[in-house]
Scaffold this motif. Structure first.
Motif, PDB file in Angstrom:
ATOM      1  N   LYS A  11       0.836  -1.210   0.000  1.00 34.99           N
ATOM      2  CA  LYS A  11       0.000   0.000   0.000  1.00 34.99           C
ATOM      3  C   LYS A  11       0.869   1.257   0.000  1.00 34.99           C
ATOM      4  O   LYS A  11       0.659   2.177  -0.797  1.00 34.99           O
ATOM      5  N   ASN A  12       1.860   1.301   0.887  1.00 37.57           N
ATOM      6  CA  ASN A  12       2.758   2.456   0.959  1.00 37.57           C
ATOM      7  C   ASN A  12       3.555   2.643  -0.329  1.00 37.57           C
ATOM      8  O   ASN A  12       3.772   3.775  -0.771  1.00 37.57           O
ATOM      9  N   ALA A  13       3.990   1.546  -0.922  1.00 36.26           N
ATOM     10  CA  ALA A  13       4.784   1.622  -2.150  1.00 36.26           C
ATOM     11  C   ALA A  13       3.976   2.246  -3.288  1.00 36.26           C
ATOM     12  O   ALA A  13       4.479   3.093  -4.023  1.00 36.26           O
ATOM     13  N   ILE A  14       2.725   1.830  -3.423  1.00 36.63           N
ATOM     14  CA  ILE A  14       1.880   2.383  -4.497  1.00 36.63           C
ATOM     15  C   ILE A  14       1.489   3.822  -4.177  1.00 36.63           C
ATOM     16  O   ILE A  14       1.552   4.697  -5.041  1.00 36.63           O
ATOM     17  N   GLU A  15       1.114   4.090  -2.935  1.00 39.36           N
ATOM     18  CA  GLU A  15       0.721   5.451  -2.554  1.00 39.36           C
ATOM     19  C   GLU A  15       1.848   6.458  -2.766  1.00 39.36           C
ATOM     20  O   GLU A  15       1.583   7.627  -3.069  1.00 39.36           O
TER      21      GLU A  15
END
Length: 161
Positions: A150-154
């Motif tokens: 999630k953090n990587a895409i955000e």
């Protein structure tokens, strides 16, 4: 797949497709989950170039050109390695942007300096702009890995456009 991850990947794809750009991933602790989230979106071949799953140190060196001396000095879970993974993914792909992740998802492998949940995420573009973040996540192995995806895409949405 989780709707949140799918929605994020779909938004990312719409943004990249509109710009005519592609991304690549370099993953260690997520084991290809970022690439899986992206390719869950129909039509992702228009904006996703490739993914590298470099779980072992030797894979990081062989596939991404990570410097063995940097690995020895800082360890695989470090800002330096995340940035080298990102650079290697750019050099070995046709992507405009990349994301790289390395970390300790647990339940084993943590230390006082780098406890379970320590994650480094690096983003880089073809122009040479790069950033890296250290995350300290909590939960079980699945939860830590999911939060990392999630953090990587955000992180792409926070990137200067």
């Amino acid at each position: 797949m989780d709707n949140t991850l799918f929605d994020l990947a779909e938004r990312l794809g719409q943004s990249l497709k509109a710009k005519g750009c592609k991304i690549a991933t370099a993953e260690s602790c997520t084991g290809g989950w970022i690439a899986q989230a992206i390719t869950e979106v129909s039509g992702s071949s228009a904006w996703f170039d490739r993914g590298f799953v470099t779980y072992s140190n030797s894979a990081k060196v062989q596939m991404l050109g990570v410097n063995p001396q940097t690995l020895a000095q800082f360890g695989a879970v470090s800002a330096e390695i995340a940035l080298q993974m990102a650079s290697g993914a750019l050099a070995n792909s046709e992507a405009d942007w990349v994301v790289a992740v390395t970390g300790i998802a647990g339940p084993d492998g943590g230390s006082e300096e780098k406890p379970v949940g320590t994650i480094y995420v690096a983003w880089q573009d073809k122009a040479g702009n790069a950033k890296v973040e250290r995350l300290q996540l909590s939960g079980n192995r699945h939860q830590i890995r999911k939060q990392t995806v999630k953090n990587a895409i955000e992180g792409f949405f926070e990137w200067p456009q």
